[in-house]
Design a protein around this motif. Structure first.
Motif, PDB file in Angstrom:
ATOM      1  N   HIS A 111     -23.290  26.141  12.737  1.00  0.00           N
ATOM      2  CA  HIS A 111     -23.948  26.839  13.931  1.00  0.00           C
ATOM      3  C   HIS A 111     -24.624  25.656  14.827  1.00  0.00           C
ATOM      4  CE1 HIS A 111     -24.024  31.173  12.515  1.00  0.00           C
ATOM      5  NE2 HIS A 111     -23.017  30.771  12.667  1.00  0.00           N
ATOM      6  N   LYS A 164     -20.504  30.517  22.488  1.00  0.00           N
ATOM      7  CA  LYS A 164     -21.170  30.090  21.466  1.00  0.00           C
ATOM      8  C   LYS A 164     -21.179  31.303  20.501  1.00  0.00           C
ATOM      9  CE  LYS A 164     -23.501  26.009  23.345  1.00  0.00           C
ATOM     10  NZ  LYS A 164     -24.755  25.562  23.321  1.00  0.00           N
ATOM     11  N   LYS A 165     -21.569  32.311  21.022  1.00  0.00           N
ATOM     12  CA  LYS A 165     -21.685  33.734  20.283  1.00  0.00           C
ATOM     13  C   LYS A 165     -20.529  34.114  19.631  1.00  0.00           C
ATOM     14  CE  LYS A 165     -23.209  38.232  20.914  1.00  0.00           C
ATOM     15  NZ  LYS A 165     -23.715  39.491  21.864  1.00  0.00           N
ATOM     16  N   LEU A 221     -22.284  22.063  21.400  1.00  0.00           N
ATOM     17  CA  LEU A 221     -21.180  22.068  22.278  1.00  0.00           C
ATOM     18  C   LEU A 221     -21.593  22.401  23.593  1.00  0.00           C
ATOM     19  CD1 LEU A 221     -18.444  23.650  19.840  1.00  0.00           C
ATOM     20  CD2 LEU A 221     -18.462  21.402  20.157  1.00  0.00           C
ATOM     21  N   ALA A 240     -22.809  30.351  26.898  1.00  0.00           N
ATOM     22  CA  ALA A 240     -23.612  31.324  25.501  1.00  0.00           C
ATOM     23  C   ALA A 240     -22.693  32.107  25.212  1.00  0.00           C
ATOM     24  CB  ALA A 240     -24.851  31.645  26.318  1.00  0.00           C
ATOM     25  N   ILE A 290     -22.208  24.342  16.709  1.00  0.00           N
ATOM     26  CA  ILE A 290     -21.602  24.811  17.903  1.00  0.00           C
ATOM     27  C   ILE A 290     -22.620  24.915  18.875  1.00  0.00           C
ATOM     28  CG2 ILE A 290     -21.286  27.475  18.681  1.00  0.00           C
ATOM     29  CD1 ILE A 290     -19.970  27.945  15.574  1.00  0.00           C
ATOM     30  N   ASP A 291     -23.951  24.730  18.511  1.00  0.00           N
ATOM     31  CA  ASP A 291     -25.067  24.802  19.565  1.00  0.00           C
ATOM     32  C   ASP A 291     -24.973  23.486  20.299  1.00  0.00           C
ATOM     33  OD1 ASP A 291     -26.232  27.218  19.127  1.00  0.00           O
ATOM     34  OD2 ASP A 291     -27.484  26.420  17.414  1.00  0.00           O
ATOM     35  N   LEU A 349     -18.097  32.022  18.809  1.00  0.00           N
ATOM     36  CA  LEU A 349     -17.721  31.168  17.589  1.00  0.00           C
ATOM     37  C   LEU A 349     -18.722  31.585  16.350  1.00  0.00           C
ATOM     38  CD1 LEU A 349     -16.952  27.783  19.583  1.00  0.00           C
ATOM     39  CD2 LEU A 349     -15.385  29.243  18.424  1.00  0.00           C
ATOM     40  N   LYS A 350     -19.751  31.944  16.621  1.00  0.00           N
ATOM     41  CA  LYS A 350     -20.715  31.918  15.498  1.00  0.00           C
ATOM     42  C   LYS A 350     -20.701  33.191  14.778  1.00  0.00           C
ATOM     43  CE  LYS A 350     -24.813  29.477  17.364  1.00  0.00           C
ATOM     44  NZ  LYS A 350     -26.434  29.501  17.724  1.00  0.00           N
TER      45      LYS A 350
END
Length: 445
Positions: A417, A430-431, A423, A427, A420-421, A433-434
């Motif tokens: 995570h 990112k959500k 990258l 937003a 990811i943050d 991917l998480k």
């Protein structure tokens, strides 16, 4: 020593006799003799139906009782005659003739074994008991195993599992789907096995009905042979043969059984590995011992026994399929002694199927261990993340994930995570991917 389970040379007739008793009616010496008697009787009846002699219909049932009610004592009588004739099929002929005398058919004795060579009897008797053993014993056993695999597949179709390729953690899979892989493979090979005809030879000393034709030149003996073998015996007569059957079809059956066994070896080793990884526990019986020295052990012995028996079976199937189709000119005798052993690899295969059924019945899924392995391997979702980033045309996503996952650091949810943050993406992406985890990145099943 008198022969009994403890003094038998082969473990098939010793240690494993009780598990294999159901095969005796197909592969024992008694069985071979009985099937020879069956062929001789049915051939005698067929000659009567051809009107070569008068056979009262009331006698047909009594004739069939000769092999239907065949006893060990009858077989022993034939073996005693064989000591004199030094020929097993001739001894059967004499037995049948003697039985005909008891039915008041003394004037019909010379129609027994009329125009035949011993291989007309052997090459119909053998595929007949082989066919019935496959249909009555093997097919139900393998069908039950496939059914159990499908049951497991359905039961575990929502259980995520860490996959391993080259022995290394790989993209997660579903336990049920991995079991269904074997069900599908087995079903495919079983279908192929069912498509192979049970071939037989029936055509006299060198396959041309020489003796039959010289005695009755106006009869279409080829048509007679087809009707007898195909319709009466339920086999498929090969038209152009030497003194013996080609053995190409039975060799193909051996090869197919070998492939089925190879799939089962693969399955046995995988389950063995899963047990060693603690993915499965095994049901415990209070008085059973896993090791004479280590009281804690519960060994995966059923899967080990299966693997061993499957290997033995395949070694013999390999020899049978390679040897039987080869015979010098119109006949040599090497097929005779080899064919007497077809029940050996069959028996080892049945032992393996029984061991697998027993072992599968002991399996207890340890879902917590599967969960922990996934949780400890967050690196396996790197494929998912780089693929989504490719979709978004993110520059060099594979290389970015490669640098992360090969850096020597343990990859956890927090690590992933944090990556990811860092990258430069939206937003919402990112959500997305998480939301990917080792537990849900399992594809479609």
């Amino acid at each position: 020593m008198q022969l009994q389970s403890l003094t038998a040379i082969s473990p098939l007739d010793g240690r494993y006799r009780k598990q294999l008793e159901e095969l005796a009616p197909y592969f024992s010496e008694f069985a071979l003799i009985r099937y020879r008697v069956l062929v001789e009787i049915e051939y005698f009846i067929a000659l009567g139906e051809q009107k070569l002699f008068t056979l009262p219909k009331t006698q047909v049932g009594a004739l069939r009782k000769i092999y239907q009610e065949f006893t060990v004592e009858n077989a022993q009588l034939i073996k005693e005659t064989e000591k004199v004739t030094n020929h097993d099929v001739k001894a059967v002929e004499y037995f049948v003739k003697n039985e005909l005398k008891g039915l008041g058919l003394e004037d019909k004795l010379e129609w027994v074994h009329f125009g035949l060579t011993s291989q007309d009897v052997n090459n119909t008797a053998t595929p007949l008991f082989w066919k019935e053993a496959i249909e009555h014993v093997y097919m139900p056993a393998i069908a039950n195993l496939v059914l159990q695999l499908k049951k497991f597949g359905k039961q575990w179709i929502k259980i995520p599992m860490l996959a391993r390729t080259h022995g290394q953690p790989a993209s997660p899979t579903i336990l049920g789907k991995e079991i269904l892989v074997f069900a599908e493979r087995l079903e495919g090979q079983v279908k192929l096995l069912g498509d192979i005809p049970f071939a037989a030879k029936f055509g006299g000393a060198t396959g041309n009905f020489n003796a039959h034709h010289v005695a009755f030149p106006k009869i279409n003996w080829g048509k007679f042979g087809d009707k007898f073998v195909n319709n009466t015996l339920g086999l498929q007569r090969m038209k152009y043969t030497t003194q013996i059957e080609h053995y190409d079809n039975i060799a193909a059956q051996f090869d197919t059984l070998k492939r089925i066994n190879t799939i089962l070896i693969d399955f046995s080793r995988d389950i063995w590995q899963y047990i060693s990884m603690d993915y499965f526990k095994q049901k415990i019986k209070a008085n059973e011992v896993g090791s004479s020295a280590m009281p804690h052990k519960v060994n995966p012995i059923d899967f080990e026994n299966a693997e061993g028996n499957l290997g033995l079976a395949n070694a013999l199937f390999e020899h049978l399929s390679a040897k039987l189709p080869i015979s010098r000119l119109q006949r040599d005798l090497t097929d005779s002694t080899v064919l007497r052993n077809v029940g050996v690899p069959f028996s080892h295969s049945i032992l393996a199927l029984k061991s697998l059924a027993k072992g599968m019945d002991k399996l207890i899924l340890n879902e917590a261990k599967l969960h922990d392995d996934l949780e400890n391997n967050w690196a396996v979702i790197a494929e998912a993340i780089q693929t989504v980033l490719r979709r978004e045309n993110y520059p060099q996503p594979y290389e970015a994930l490669k640098a992360l996952t090969r850096g020597g650091e343990q990859i956890t949810q927090k690590t992933m995570h944090k990556f990811i943050d860092g990258l430069k993406i939206s937003a919402s992406l990112k959500k997305e991917l998480k939301a990917i985890t080792p537990h849900n990145y399992t594809g479609i099943w």
